[in-house]
Scaffold this motif. Structure first.
Motif, PDB file in Angstrom:
ATOM      1  N   MET A   1      15.932   4.215   1.029  1.00 54.14           N
ATOM      2  CA  MET A   1      16.241   5.606   1.368  1.00 54.14           C
ATOM      3  C   MET A   1      14.955   6.362   1.642  1.00 54.14           C
ATOM      4  SD  MET A   1      19.251   6.366  -1.416  1.00 54.14           S
ATOM      5  CE  MET A   1      18.138   6.297  -2.815  1.00 54.14           C
ATOM      6  N   ASN A   2      14.786   6.809   2.865  1.00 60.18           N
ATOM      7  CA  ASN A   2      13.605   7.567   3.266  1.00 60.18           C
ATOM      8  C   ASN A   2      13.994   8.988   3.654  1.00 60.18           C
ATOM      9  OD1 ASN A   2      12.044   5.196   3.001  1.00 60.18           O
ATOM     10  ND2 ASN A   2      12.458   4.601   5.118  1.00 60.18           N
ATOM     11  N   SER A   3      13.003   9.847   3.718  1.00 66.62           N
ATOM     12  CA  SER A   3      13.223  11.248   4.119  1.00 66.62           C
ATOM     13  C   SER A   3      14.385  11.859   3.337  1.00 66.62           C
ATOM     14  CB  SER A   3      13.504  11.334   5.626  1.00 66.62           C
ATOM     15  OG  SER A   3      12.442  10.783   6.364  1.00 66.62           O
ATOM     16  N   LEU A   4      14.346  11.669   2.033  1.00 66.43           N
ATOM     17  CA  LEU A   4      15.452  12.132   1.193  1.00 66.43           C
ATOM     18  C   LEU A   4      15.568  13.651   1.208  1.00 66.43           C
ATOM     19  CD1 LEU A   4      15.024   9.591  -1.698  1.00 66.43           C
ATOM     20  CD2 LEU A   4      17.147   9.980  -0.433  1.00 66.43           C
ATOM     21  N   LYS A   5      16.809  14.101   1.116  1.00 64.81           N
ATOM     22  CA  LYS A   5      17.142  15.526   1.135  1.00 64.81           C
ATOM     23  C   LYS A   5      17.875  15.883  -0.162  1.00 64.81           C
ATOM     24  CE  LYS A   5      18.003  15.215   6.118  1.00 64.81           C
ATOM     25  NZ  LYS A   5      19.010  15.454   7.189  1.00 64.81           N
ATOM     26  N   PRO A   6      17.842  17.151  -0.561  1.00 63.37           N
ATOM     27  CA  PRO A   6      18.583  17.541  -1.773  1.00 63.37           C
ATOM     28  C   PRO A   6      20.060  17.166  -1.706  1.00 63.37           C
ATOM     29  CG  PRO A   6      17.049  19.265  -1.170  1.00 63.37           C
ATOM     30  CD  PRO A   6      17.007  18.257  -0.051  1.00 63.37           C
ATOM     31  N   GLU A   7      20.634  17.184  -0.513  1.00 61.04           N
ATOM     32  CA  GLU A   7      22.055  16.835  -0.381  1.00 61.04           C
ATOM     33  C   GLU A   7      22.331  15.348  -0.570  1.00 61.04           C
ATOM     34  OE1 GLU A   7      20.181  18.608   1.776  1.00 61.04           O
ATOM     35  OE2 GLU A   7      20.740  18.172   3.862  1.00 61.04           O
ATOM     36  N   ASP A   8      21.280  14.545  -0.705  1.00 56.42           N
ATOM     37  CA  ASP A   8      21.454  13.121  -1.033  1.00 56.42           C
ATOM     38  C   ASP A   8      21.637  12.910  -2.534  1.00 56.42           C
ATOM     39  OD1 ASP A   8      18.968  12.407   1.436  1.00 56.42           O
ATOM     40  OD2 ASP A   8      21.135  12.149   1.648  1.00 56.42           O
ATOM     41  N   THR A   9      21.473  13.971  -3.322  1.00 60.98           N
ATOM     42  CA  THR A   9      21.638  13.860  -4.763  1.00 60.98           C
ATOM     43  C   THR A   9      23.054  13.441  -5.109  1.00 60.98           C
ATOM     44  OG1 THR A   9      19.926  15.518  -5.225  1.00 60.98           O
ATOM     45  CG2 THR A   9      21.610  15.161  -6.918  1.00 60.98           C
ATOM     46  N   ALA A  10      23.177  12.347  -5.868  1.00 58.33           N
ATOM     47  CA  ALA A  10      24.493  11.805  -6.211  1.00 58.33           C
ATOM     48  C   ALA A  10      24.305  10.602  -7.120  1.00 58.33           C
ATOM     49  CB  ALA A  10      25.251  11.382  -4.952  1.00 58.33           C
ATOM     50  N   MET A  11      25.411  10.132  -7.669  1.00 59.61           N
ATOM     51  CA  MET A  11      25.437   8.823  -8.310  1.00 59.61           C
ATOM     52  C   MET A  11      25.720   7.812  -7.204  1.00 59.61           C
ATOM     53  SD  MET A  11      25.168   7.342 -11.290  1.00 59.61           S
ATOM     54  CE  MET A  11      25.727   8.408 -12.616  1.00 59.61           C
ATOM     55  N   TYR A  12      24.897   6.782  -7.135  1.00 55.36           N
ATOM     56  CA  TYR A  12      25.034   5.755  -6.115  1.00 55.36           C
ATOM     57  C   TYR A  12      25.599   4.474  -6.736  1.00 55.36           C
ATOM     58  CZ  TYR A  12      22.594   8.512  -2.627  1.00 55.36           C
ATOM     59  OH  TYR A  12      22.244   9.488  -1.708  1.00 55.36           O
ATOM     60  N   TYR A  13      26.574   3.906  -6.050  1.00 55.66           N
ATOM     61  CA  TYR A  13      27.247   2.701  -6.515  1.00 55.66           C
ATOM     62  C   TYR A  13      27.160   1.614  -5.452  1.00 55.66           C
ATOM     63  CZ  TYR A  13      29.595   6.012  -9.662  1.00 55.66           C
ATOM     64  OH  TYR A  13      29.874   6.995 -10.579  1.00 55.66           O
ATOM     65  N   CYS A  14      26.977   0.384  -5.894  1.00 56.25           N
ATOM     66  CA  CYS A  14      27.148  -0.720  -4.957  1.00 56.25           C
ATOM     67  C   CYS A  14      28.537  -1.318  -5.179  1.00 56.25           C
ATOM     68  CB  CYS A  14      26.059  -1.771  -5.088  1.00 56.25           C
ATOM     69  SG  CYS A  14      26.107  -2.757  -6.586  1.00 56.25           S
ATOM     70  N   ALA A  15      29.045  -1.926  -4.125  1.00 55.30           N
ATOM     71  CA  ALA A  15      30.379  -2.509  -4.159  1.00 55.30           C
ATOM     72  C   ALA A  15      30.387  -3.772  -3.320  1.00 55.30           C
ATOM     73  CB  ALA A  15      31.408  -1.517  -3.644  1.00 55.30           C
ATOM     74  N   ALA A  16      31.290  -4.672  -3.657  1.00 53.63           N
ATOM     75  CA  ALA A  16      31.387  -5.942  -2.945  1.00 53.63           C
ATOM     76  C   ALA A  16      32.840  -6.332  -2.745  1.00 53.63           C
ATOM     77  CB  ALA A  16      30.652  -7.038  -3.713  1.00 53.63           C
ATOM     78  N   THR A  17      33.060  -7.070  -1.661  1.00 54.80           N
ATOM     79  CA  THR A  17      34.380  -7.622  -1.396  1.00 54.80           C
ATOM     80  C   THR A  17      34.195  -8.988  -0.753  1.00 54.80           C
ATOM     81  OG1 THR A  17      36.527  -7.168  -0.391  1.00 54.80           O
ATOM     82  CG2 THR A  17      34.594  -6.570   0.907  1.00 54.80           C
ATOM     83  N   LEU A  18      35.074  -9.917  -1.075  1.00 52.33           N
ATOM     84  CA  LEU A  18      34.949 -11.275  -0.564  1.00 52.33           C
ATOM     85  C   LEU A  18      35.347 -11.318   0.907  1.00 52.33           C
ATOM     86  CD1 LEU A  18      34.264 -14.160  -1.469  1.00 52.33           C
ATOM     87  CD2 LEU A  18      36.705 -14.483  -1.959  1.00 52.33           C
ATOM     88  N   GLY A  19      34.541 -12.006   1.716  1.00 48.09           N
ATOM     89  CA  GLY A  19      34.860 -12.137   3.123  1.00 48.09           C
ATOM     90  C   GLY A  19      33.989 -11.272   4.002  1.00 48.09           C
ATOM     91  N   SER A  20      34.227 -11.362   5.304  1.00 43.96           N
ATOM     92  CA  SER A  20      33.424 -10.639   6.281  1.00 43.96           C
ATOM     93  C   SER A  20      34.165  -9.391   6.741  1.00 43.96           C
ATOM     94  CB  SER A  20      33.092 -11.527   7.477  1.00 43.96           C
ATOM     95  OG  SER A  20      32.229 -10.857   8.372  1.00 43.96           O
ATOM     96  N   TRP A  21      33.863  -8.284   6.099  1.00 43.60           N
ATOM     97  CA  TRP A  21      34.501  -7.001   6.419  1.00 43.60           C
ATOM     98  C   TRP A  21      33.425  -5.951   6.573  1.00 43.60           C
ATOM     99  CZ3 TRP A  21      39.473  -7.858   7.280  1.00 43.60           C
ATOM    100  CH2 TRP A  21      40.099  -8.914   6.607  1.00 43.60           C
ATOM    101  N   LEU A  22      33.291  -5.355   7.735  1.00 44.26           N
ATOM    102  CA  LEU A  22      32.349  -4.264   7.911  1.00 44.26           C
ATOM    103  C   LEU A  22      33.110  -2.961   7.686  1.00 44.26           C
ATOM    104  CD1 LEU A  22      29.432  -3.566   8.507  1.00 44.26           C
ATOM    105  CD2 LEU A  22      30.036  -3.381  10.931  1.00 44.26           C
TER     106      LEU A  22
END
Length: 122
Positions: A82-103
């Motif tokens: 994350m570059n050029s961060l802004k105050p509006e980027d403030t949040a809890m960040y979560y990663c998530a995963a799902t099996l298979g090829s889904w964009l």
């Protein structure tokens, strides 16, 4: 059960950078599609970046050009630069995963979630 563990959050001044990491589902990580979500107080959780098992990426308009999602299948790790961060980027960040090829950056498409890491931009 798939365990995801985020790290790398913290406090930074506007214009600064952070790199989030997510330790993923072991030796089968290459079979998964991943995403980073964020949730600010009083707002819905939104998908900010995604990468499928083939390496294709997708970004929310609000972070396009500033954030980069990547994965290292040999280390079973997902990253969010994350570059050029802004105050509006403030949040809890979560990663998530799902099996298979889904964009996808839709909440409902992911069955595995980390516990979150806080990012605060002032």
């Amino acid at each position: 059960d798939v365990q995801l563990v985020e790290s790398g959050g913290g406090s930074v001044q506007a214009g600064g950078s952070l790199r989030l990491s997510c330790a993923g589902p072991g030796y089968t990580a290459y079979q998964y599609s991943w995403a980073w979500f964020r949730q600010a107080p009083g707002k819905e959780r939104e998908g900010v970046a995604a990468v499928d098992s083939d390496g294709r990426t997708s970004y929310a308009d609000s972070v396009k050009g500033r954030f980069t999602i990547s994965k290292d299948n040999t280390k079973n790790t997902l990253y969010l630069q994350m570059n050029s961060l802004k105050p509006e980027d403030t949040a809890m960040y979560y990663c998530a995963a799902t099996l298979g090829s889904w964009l996808t950056r839709a909440n409902a498409d992911f069955g595995y979630w980390g516990q979150g890491t806080q990012v605060t931009v002032s």
